[in-house]
Write a protein that holds these residues in place. Sequence first.
Motif, PDB file in Angstrom:
ATOM      1  N   LYS A  30     -23.204  12.563  14.979  1.00  0.00           N
ATOM      2  CA  LYS A  30     -22.433  12.035  14.031  1.00  0.00           C
ATOM      3  C   LYS A  30     -23.151  11.828  12.314  1.00  0.00           C
ATOM      4  O   LYS A  30     -22.538  11.080  11.548  1.00  0.00           O
ATOM      5  CB  LYS A  30     -21.657  10.896  14.264  1.00  0.00           C
ATOM      6  N   GLY A  31     -24.527  12.199  12.123  1.00  0.00           N
ATOM      7  CA  GLY A  31     -25.106  11.898  11.078  1.00  0.00           C
ATOM      8  C   GLY A  31     -26.290  10.825  10.968  1.00  0.00           C
ATOM      9  O   GLY A  31     -26.244  10.068  12.030  1.00  0.00           O
ATOM     10  N   ILE A  32     -27.124  10.942   9.899  1.00  0.00           N
ATOM     11  CA  ILE A  32     -27.989   9.940   9.702  1.00  0.00           C
ATOM     12  C   ILE A  32     -27.759   8.452   9.990  1.00  0.00           C
ATOM     13  O   ILE A  32     -28.259   7.673  10.644  1.00  0.00           O
ATOM     14  CB  ILE A  32     -28.856  10.114   8.641  1.00  0.00           C
ATOM     15  N   GLU A  33     -26.455   8.244   9.106  1.00  0.00           N
ATOM     16  CA  GLU A  33     -26.182   6.661   8.983  1.00  0.00           C
ATOM     17  C   GLU A  33     -25.675   6.330  10.359  1.00  0.00           C
ATOM     18  O   GLU A  33     -25.992   5.192  10.696  1.00  0.00           O
ATOM     19  CB  GLU A  33     -24.928   6.699   7.971  1.00  0.00           C
ATOM     20  N   ALA A  34     -25.239   7.131  11.242  1.00  0.00           N
ATOM     21  CA  ALA A  34     -24.576   6.765  12.393  1.00  0.00           C
ATOM     22  C   ALA A  34     -25.591   6.210  13.446  1.00  0.00           C
ATOM     23  O   ALA A  34     -25.439   5.332  13.851  1.00  0.00           O
ATOM     24  CB  ALA A  34     -23.639   7.713  13.192  1.00  0.00           C
ATOM     25  N   VAL A  35     -26.795   7.057  13.307  1.00  0.00           N
ATOM     26  CA  VAL A  35     -27.997   6.870  14.143  1.00  0.00           C
ATOM     27  C   VAL A  35     -28.522   5.401  13.903  1.00  0.00           C
ATOM     28  O   VAL A  35     -28.715   4.590  14.821  1.00  0.00           O
ATOM     29  CB  VAL A  35     -29.141   8.184  14.240  1.00  0.00           C
ATOM     30  N   PHE A  36     -28.713   5.250  12.611  1.00  0.00           N
ATOM     31  CA  PHE A  36     -29.247   3.790  12.147  1.00  0.00           C
ATOM     32  C   PHE A  36     -28.319   2.842  12.368  1.00  0.00           C
ATOM     33  O   PHE A  36     -28.682   1.605  12.715  1.00  0.00           O
ATOM     34  CB  PHE A  36     -29.529   4.021  10.592  1.00  0.00           C
ATOM     35  N   SER A  37     -26.927   2.925  12.235  1.00  0.00           N
ATOM     36  CA  SER A  37     -26.030   2.061  12.330  1.00  0.00           C
ATOM     37  C   SER A  37     -25.560   1.624  13.620  1.00  0.00           C
ATOM     38  O   SER A  37     -25.659   0.345  14.244  1.00  0.00           O
ATOM     39  CB  SER A  37     -24.450   2.399  11.832  1.00  0.00           C
TER      40      SER A  37
END
Length: 254
Positions: A116-123
């Motif tokens: 689900k994208g870069i933000e999702a992985v960090f979040s």
Amino acid sequence: MNSNELKSFLDEKVNQYNTLDFIESDPVQIPHLFSQKEDIEIAGFLSATIAWGNRKMIIKNAHRMIDLMGNSPFDFVMSHTDNDLERLESFVHRTFNGQDFTSFIHSLQNIYKYHKGIEAVFSNNQEAHSMQKSISEFKKVFFEIPHQNRTQKHISDPMNGSAAKRINMYLRWMCRQDKNGVDLGIWKSISPSLLSCPLDLHSGNVARKLGLLTRKQNDGKAVTELDLKLRELDPNDPTKYDFALFGLGVFEGF
């Protein structure tokens, strides 16, 4: 300086350097070229990845990365052909080469397709007071697909003692809600209060001279120590002081 004087001094320096003029000489200008969220975060990630060495060369090579992707980072990541990837082979920035670039494209595609994208992985991996474990988990996800071992060195792991300067800078760009327009603040799922200052030679030296840092090495433990001090100065937006520390070091030779 006592703590109140120090805060006033650093707040003044933040106001001095956290302006649109800062963008002209900083790689943060690369994600500012785009308006679509995915283009911004991919352009920012790749630019931050090569952000070491001469700043003019960093910016020049970051622009070249974008050009090699046809000035459409997200579309390139998701829709590239083998012929498209061949164009990347000639790219070099210090130890980051075309093979690394290609590997990054594959990993980014995997993240957008299946995570689900870069933000999702960090979040998904953020902790209550820090993003450092999240950075470590991001690296695991990034390299979960087949890749060359040499490419792993281009993403730092705080759990192995790294200051992870470039990823901390990237998170500042993406998460910090900056009224002055330097940091983009497009990620809303991560609070700026969790961010860590991108610690490098310049900011580290200034921090020591100001009594914000006692540890001699610019490593993960130093980041933790500096975090505590900067959170005392502003618990909601500690990384705004990166502008002060960096500006004092680079532009004033403090």
